[in-house]
Design an enzyme around this catalytic site. Sequence first.
Site, PDB file in Angstrom:
ATOM      1  N   LYS A 106      20.907 -69.631  14.543  1.00 40.97           N
ATOM      2  CA  LYS A 106      21.449 -70.430  14.574  1.00 40.97           C
ATOM      3  C   LYS A 106      22.522 -70.884  14.291  1.00 40.97           C
ATOM      4  O   LYS A 106      22.116 -70.459  12.963  1.00 40.97           O
ATOM      5  CB  LYS A 106      21.471 -71.616  15.872  1.00 40.97           C
ATOM      6  CG  LYS A 106      20.368 -72.078  14.759  1.00 40.97           C
ATOM      7  CD  LYS A 106      21.662 -73.695  14.095  1.00 40.97           C
ATOM      8  CE  LYS A 106      22.325 -73.665  14.958  1.00 40.97           C
ATOM      9  NZ  LYS A 106      23.214 -74.561  14.171  1.00 40.97           N
ATOM     10  N   THR A 125      23.928 -69.509   6.866  1.00 41.51           N
ATOM     11  CA  THR A 125      23.942 -69.465   8.588  1.00 41.51           C
ATOM     12  C   THR A 125      22.972 -70.707   8.584  1.00 41.51           C
ATOM     13  O   THR A 125      23.294 -71.094   7.347  1.00 41.51           O
ATOM     14  CB  THR A 125      22.777 -69.012   8.957  1.00 41.51           C
ATOM     15  OG1 THR A 125      22.262 -68.669  10.137  1.00 41.51           O
ATOM     16  CG2 THR A 125      21.591 -68.824   8.031  1.00 41.51           C
ATOM     17  N   GLU A 158      33.302 -71.697  15.643  1.00 38.20           N
ATOM     18  CA  GLU A 158      33.159 -72.046  16.821  1.00 38.20           C
ATOM     19  C   GLU A 158      35.026 -71.715  17.085  1.00 38.20           C
ATOM     20  O   GLU A 158      35.813 -71.930  15.814  1.00 38.20           O
ATOM     21  CB  GLU A 158      33.379 -73.551  16.289  1.00 38.20           C
ATOM     22  CG  GLU A 158      32.196 -73.720  15.719  1.00 38.20           C
ATOM     23  CD  GLU A 158      31.963 -74.884  15.326  1.00 38.20           C
ATOM     24  OE1 GLU A 158      30.402 -75.879  15.385  1.00 38.20           O
ATOM     25  OE2 GLU A 158      32.846 -75.686  14.458  1.00 38.20           O
ATOM     26  N   THR A 188      23.463 -75.358  18.492  1.00 39.33           N
ATOM     27  CA  THR A 188      23.769 -76.465  18.141  1.00 39.33           C
ATOM     28  C   THR A 188      25.426 -76.274  19.332  1.00 39.33           C
ATOM     29  O   THR A 188      25.069 -76.118  20.592  1.00 39.33           O
ATOM     30  CB  THR A 188      24.449 -76.887  17.910  1.00 39.33           C
ATOM     31  OG1 THR A 188      24.899 -76.564  16.055  1.00 39.33           O
ATOM     32  CG2 THR A 188      22.942 -77.633  16.705  1.00 39.33           C
TER      33      THR A 188
END
Lengths: 413, 413
Positions: B184, B195, B285, B158
């Site tokens: 991911k 996760t 991020e 994503t």
Amino acid sequence: MSATVSPLAPKSYADMPPVRGVRMATAAAGIKYKGRTDVLMMVFDSPAAAAGVFTTSKCPSAPVDFCKENLSGGKARAVVVNSGNANAFTGRKGREATAMTAAAAAKAVGCAGGEVFLASTGVIGEPLDATKFSGVLDELAVSAKEDFWLEAAKAIMTTDTYPKVATRTARIGGVPVRINGIAKGAGMIAPDMATMLSFVVTDADIPAAVLQTLLSEGVGPTFNSVTVDSDTSTSDTLMLFATGAAAADGQPAITGAADAALAEFRAALNDLLKDLALQVVRDGEGARKMVAVTVEGAENDAAAKRIALSIANSPLVKTAVAGEDANWGRVVMAVGKSGEMADRDRLAIWFGDVRVAVDGERDPNYSEQAASAVMKEQDIAVRVDIGLGSGRATVWTCDLTKEYVEINGDYRS
Amino acid sequence: MSATVSPLAPKSYADMPPVRGVRMATAAAGIKYKGRTDVLMMVFDSPAAAAGVFTTSKCPSAPVDFCKENLSGGKARAVVVNSGNANAFTGRKGREATAMTAAAAAKAVGCAGGEVFLASTGVIGEPLDATKFSGVLDELAVSAKEDFWLEAAKAIMTTDTYPKVATRTARIGGVPVRINGIAKGAGMIAPDMATMLSFVVTDADIPAAVLQTLLSEGVGPTFNSVTVDSDTSTSDTLMLFATGAAAADGQPAITGAADAALAEFRAALNDLLKDLALQVVRDGEGARKMVAVTVEGAENDAAAKRIALSIANSPLVKTAVAGEDANWGRVVMAVGKSGEMADRDRLAIWFGDVRVAVDGERDPNYSEQAASAVMKEQDIAVRVDIGLGSGRATVWTCDLTKEYVEINGDYRS
């Protein structure tokens, strides 16, 4: 202290009348900042009743340890507060600095060391050189004035963008009394305590033990219900002093915390504490939006508060608010991670008056436009109904912006 | 999926050999993204033993509920994963979507619905239109290939900036077996689970119950020891499948989790889980720096982990790392707020090899220059000795940057 005032700041400062029995003075000692005051001294000419609540940190600052010890005496004659250095994690040197400051303050006002209270705010871990200001306390004790509240609030600021003051009046047995308070805090703000420093003084005549009960009860839905960044300071200190000057006006003696004569005072005190606490959030580092998170229908009030704090502390919720994104999925996430009882299929969520989710899915009448309009406001209400019980709580926070990262990445505060 | 790859990304992807017994295929179903794959199908031609650990969220996604139910059967024939929509907080429609997908997958591979496992990642609260991809599963089941791991990892991304793959080998009773994994995750990452999605497959022949024990034990010091932003997803899913193909090579049967023949396999599995977990943090991020926080000398290991997580989740610690500021006072703050036993006067703190604090105060030999040099590195080790016991834990996190705020303020992820 920032050049730019928070956009969430109050439009004007409360007009702060004197409180009989307390005088204040400030000095620019150059502890860390240049061209501003950084020391505050409060003087009680007669012993004031004292109460306090402090950080729950396992690594409290030297002044917090010092205050907790003196609080057993219940009497205050002087308070000395400095900004620029927290005197935290400073070991033996830290204790020496509090001892030196207390001795200087006691000498200046002519009291016992046990009647002095201290607070420090600023950098953690740097030794505090108390000689920088202990020499000026004599002078401050003499020059201290009753009408000096806003200046007092300014002297204790660190990354605050505006001074925080509030005032209330109440009657005890028909006799008017006043409550004034100042606070500082902008980051490292989370229960318990949620402020770094706050000092409240009333001219009411209330014994220390009663004062402590009132303060301990009042702090839950106010200072302990605000969070900026979930980080808890080593220095958080909220103290309440009662000078007793109103006794001369005929204020009846207070017999205990349950005394019915305290009803109006208690309400006014709680309202003032909430006012100051919300001013701290409105000055949250980098804050552009104020968020009130209300959780209802939880198993009980404590569960409601834990869920509300889970939402209010979630970086993903706070960045969504910063981005004006009505991302209620992140609210669901935060409810889910709180660990409290929740049933997805009973959840309902509102942004402002717009219900965005109900019965475990997006509201059938969901309007992205209506939800987005709410997010563009400066003050945003998020409400979650857990649908399980009658537990209820509100907490307040602010958004998480790039400016928060900048302030805290650039500045050893 | 971002145009810019994290500066912390591995320099190259592991070369992923096939694992006998599992085939994969991907498709671009246009669930949310354009011009990329967003559906992954894994096919086990013979039933594989299955184990899983899932989010502890009280509001789990529909696929998490679905997987937990099917796990009691312990057998897998197909796994279907989609990105772009988490199918979380989607109520009855969400359960209909999982049922439809499972039925289509079961038909495609010719198995029972109870042998299908599902995962979804992406936006929370939007209904997932499973018709977008349920029609392609027939085709994917036929075209699925053994040599497709990197593509599989790409389809489930994503906000990830790179696909996450890892491979290990081990011997069981002298017979070589292989373990491959994909993962991911980049935000909404915190224990438990840390996760969002990870799928690991081995050709070893290990019963489901044993596999579950290995996975549950392995997750503690790996996926449950990483945190990006303290937020826990509604969708976190880690599954481990064993195709059993190595039995044909003479791998001895495994009698239980304590079987000595598993020693090498267990070590390889744990190493692979740690590899994947750290890849998730390295793709945090907005991350620019990787931080390993080690706490030792705590009362016990659990206390050490809670203190380490308090440090790793502190916005003030993470912004200081982003600012390359050796602000160890904030580490003290985070130790203090953890609620665990700590004695200020016994604490010692290191950044890299530089001891910055000892015995409750700044290290007498403290060098700002040496500490700052450590902070300029890309990988930073923070070590705290609590000085009370022998409890020890390491957790991994990343810094908190303006880019984190930007990614999460701009994108309904």
